[in-house]
Write a protein that holds these residues in place. Structure first.
Motif, PDB file in Angstrom:
ATOM      1  N   PRO A 133       0.813  -1.207   0.000  1.00  0.00           N
ATOM      2  CA  PRO A 133       0.000   0.000   0.000  1.00  0.00           C
ATOM      3  C   PRO A 133       0.850   1.263   0.000  1.00  0.00           C
ATOM      4  N   THR A 134       0.224   2.361  -0.315  1.00  0.00           N
ATOM      5  CA  THR A 134       0.950   3.627  -0.393  1.00  0.00           C
ATOM      6  C   THR A 134       1.072   4.318   0.960  1.00  0.00           C
ATOM      7  N   HIS A 135       0.461   3.765   1.998  1.00  0.00           N
ATOM      8  CA  HIS A 135       0.554   4.364   3.328  1.00  0.00           C
ATOM      9  C   HIS A 135       1.967   4.215   3.879  1.00  0.00           C
ATOM     10  N   ARG A 136       2.251   5.005   4.893  1.00  0.00           N
ATOM     11  CA  ARG A 136       3.552   4.892   5.545  1.00  0.00           C
ATOM     12  C   ARG A 136       3.633   3.565   6.295  1.00  0.00           C
ATOM     13  N   PRO A 137       4.831   3.003   6.444  1.00  0.00           N
ATOM     14  CA  PRO A 137       4.966   1.766   7.207  1.00  0.00           C
ATOM     15  C   PRO A 137       4.593   1.981   8.663  1.00  0.00           C
ATOM     16  N   SER A 138       4.196   0.896   9.303  1.00  0.00           N
ATOM     17  CA  SER A 138       3.897   0.938  10.726  1.00  0.00           C
ATOM     18  C   SER A 138       5.167   1.242  11.495  1.00  0.00           C
ATOM     19  N   GLN A 139       5.010   1.821  12.655  1.00  0.00           N
ATOM     20  CA  GLN A 139       6.159   2.130  13.475  1.00  0.00           C
ATOM     21  C   GLN A 139       6.758   0.848  14.057  1.00  0.00           C
ATOM     22  N   ASP A 173      -3.035   1.562  17.676  1.00  0.00           N
ATOM     23  CA  ASP A 173      -2.920   1.566  16.217  1.00  0.00           C
ATOM     24  C   ASP A 173      -4.047   0.773  15.572  1.00  0.00           C
ATOM     25  N   ILE A 174      -4.486  -0.272  16.270  1.00  0.00           N
ATOM     26  CA  ILE A 174      -5.504  -1.178  15.738  1.00  0.00           C
ATOM     27  C   ILE A 174      -6.566  -1.393  16.807  1.00  0.00           C
ATOM     28  N   ILE A 175      -7.835  -1.346  16.394  1.00  0.00           N
ATOM     29  CA  ILE A 175      -8.955  -1.617  17.295  1.00  0.00           C
ATOM     30  C   ILE A 175      -9.735  -2.779  16.687  1.00  0.00           C
ATOM     31  N   ALA A 176      -9.922  -3.859  17.467  1.00  0.00           N
ATOM     32  CA  ALA A 176     -10.528  -5.076  16.930  1.00  0.00           C
ATOM     33  C   ALA A 176     -11.577  -5.645  17.879  1.00  0.00           C
ATOM     34  N   PRO A 177     -12.789  -5.076  17.887  1.00  0.00           N
ATOM     35  CA  PRO A 177     -13.843  -5.644  18.731  1.00  0.00           C
ATOM     36  C   PRO A 177     -14.509  -6.855  18.076  1.00  0.00           C
ATOM     37  N   VAL A 178     -14.938  -7.786  18.910  1.00  0.00           N
ATOM     38  CA  VAL A 178     -15.705  -8.947  18.450  1.00  0.00           C
ATOM     39  C   VAL A 178     -17.051  -8.950  19.158  1.00  0.00           C
ATOM     40  N   GLU A 179     -17.945  -9.779  18.685  1.00  0.00           N
ATOM     41  CA  GLU A 179     -19.343  -9.797  19.125  1.00  0.00           C
ATOM     42  C   GLU A 179     -19.919  -8.392  19.023  1.00  0.00           C
ATOM     43  N   THR A 180     -19.806  -7.838  17.818  1.00  0.00           N
ATOM     44  CA  THR A 180     -20.269  -6.473  17.564  1.00  0.00           C
ATOM     45  C   THR A 180     -21.788  -6.376  17.470  1.00  0.00           C
ATOM     46  N   PHE A 181     -22.443  -7.465  17.132  1.00  0.00           N
ATOM     47  CA  PHE A 181     -23.894  -7.532  16.925  1.00  0.00           C
ATOM     48  C   PHE A 181     -24.342  -6.618  15.784  1.00  0.00           C
ATOM     49  N   LEU A 182     -23.408  -6.222  14.909  1.00  0.00           N
ATOM     50  CA  LEU A 182     -23.775  -5.372  13.772  1.00  0.00           C
ATOM     51  C   LEU A 182     -24.352  -6.227  12.659  1.00  0.00           C
ATOM     52  N   TYR A 204      -8.948   7.399  12.486  1.00  0.00           N
ATOM     53  CA  TYR A 204      -8.926   5.969  12.165  1.00  0.00           C
ATOM     54  C   TYR A 204      -9.688   5.713  10.869  1.00  0.00           C
ATOM     55  N   SER A 205      -9.404   4.572  10.269  1.00  0.00           N
ATOM     56  CA  SER A 205     -10.148   4.147   9.081  1.00  0.00           C
ATOM     57  C   SER A 205     -11.596   3.869   9.480  1.00  0.00           C
ATOM     58  N   ARG A 206     -12.438   3.707   8.486  1.00  0.00           N
ATOM     59  CA  ARG A 206     -13.798   3.257   8.782  1.00  0.00           C
ATOM     60  C   ARG A 206     -13.692   1.822   9.285  1.00  0.00           C
ATOM     61  N   PHE A 214      -8.159   0.861  11.753  1.00  0.00           N
ATOM     62  CA  PHE A 214      -6.724   1.111  11.845  1.00  0.00           C
ATOM     63  C   PHE A 214      -6.460   2.611  11.898  1.00  0.00           C
ATOM     64  N   ARG A 215      -5.416   2.967  12.622  1.00  0.00           N
ATOM     65  CA  ARG A 215      -4.985   4.363  12.655  1.00  0.00           C
ATOM     66  C   ARG A 215      -4.711   4.800  11.218  1.00  0.00           C
ATOM     67  N   GLU A 216      -5.154   5.988  10.862  1.00  0.00           N
ATOM     68  CA  GLU A 216      -4.907   6.513   9.520  1.00  0.00           C
ATOM     69  C   GLU A 216      -3.414   6.535   9.241  1.00  0.00           C
ATOM     70  N   GLY A 217      -3.044   6.129   8.054  1.00  0.00           N
ATOM     71  CA  GLY A 217      -1.648   6.120   7.647  1.00  0.00           C
ATOM     72  C   GLY A 217      -0.928   4.816   7.916  1.00  0.00           C
ATOM     73  N   LEU A 218      -1.533   3.911   8.663  1.00  0.00           N
ATOM     74  CA  LEU A 218      -0.915   2.618   8.925  1.00  0.00           C
ATOM     75  C   LEU A 218      -0.880   1.817   7.631  1.00  0.00           C
TER      76      LEU A 218
END
Length: 180
Positions: free
Chosen positions: A2-8, A39-48, A62-64, A82-86
């Motif tokens: 991807p064209t984003h900057r690399p992760s730290q 940098d990353i948010i990962a919830p489970v059992e979202t019920f969406l 953050y990304s959508r 994900f944090r924008e730019g990751l």
């Protein structure tokens, strides 16, 4: 790549079983996201489900949410942002629709790659999810040229302890394995 900057050098990640993202996003944001700035948010059992708009719960900077809503019924589901730019790429993998798993490739500042798996294994599912990981992780790491592995989510491993321990033994050589 991807064209984003690399992760730290160091990635921070929050994985939580939220039991309803719509009702618990405020607590998640105020108790964990704002104070820890992951940098990353990962919830489970979202019920969406598909009736919930794609822009629901957007967090500034953050990304959508990338979502895998439960195919049938209620509850379940996973989401990741994900944090924008990751430097991250969502991977489309062939798997049974009832698997609540998503895979991503991330690039580090040292040009290493990480395979990230976010999953929820419902209590009723048996060991299918664990078997899928056990059978496919080596191939996925090679296919996507990943140096490291991170697995997060809620595997309800206490219900399939033997299969889960076998998976841990298999994955012991990888950099990181995290479960809830």
């Amino acid at each position: 790549m991807p064209t984003h900057r690399p992760s730290q050098e160091k990635l921070t990640l929050i994985s939580a079983n939220v039991r309803g993202l719509q009702t618990n996003i405020g607590d998640l944001a105020h108790s964990f996201i704002i104070p820890h700035n992951p940098d990353i948010i990962a919830p489970v059992e979202t019920f969406l489900n598909p009736t919930i708009p794609a822009n629901f719960g957007h967090i500034q900077g953050y990304s959508r949410w990338l979502r895998r809503d439960r195919a049938h019924g209620t509850f379940g589901g996973i989401a990741v942002c994900f944090r924008e730019g990751l430097a991250v790429e969502a991977l489309e993998l062939e798997m049974d629709r009832h698997f609540e798993m998503m895979f991503f490739r991330l690039w580090t500042s040292r040009h290493e790659t990480i395979l990230l798996c976010v999953c929820y294994r419902p209590q009723w599912q048996g060991n299918d999810t664990i078997h899928f990981l056990h059978t496919n992780i080596d191939t996925l790491l090679l296919q996507h040229n990943c140096n490291h592995l991170i697995v997060v989510g809620d595997m309800n491993q206490h219900l399939v302890a033997r299969q889960f321990e076998n998976l841990l033994t298999e994955l012991a050589n990888y950099t990181a394995l995290t479960t809830m």
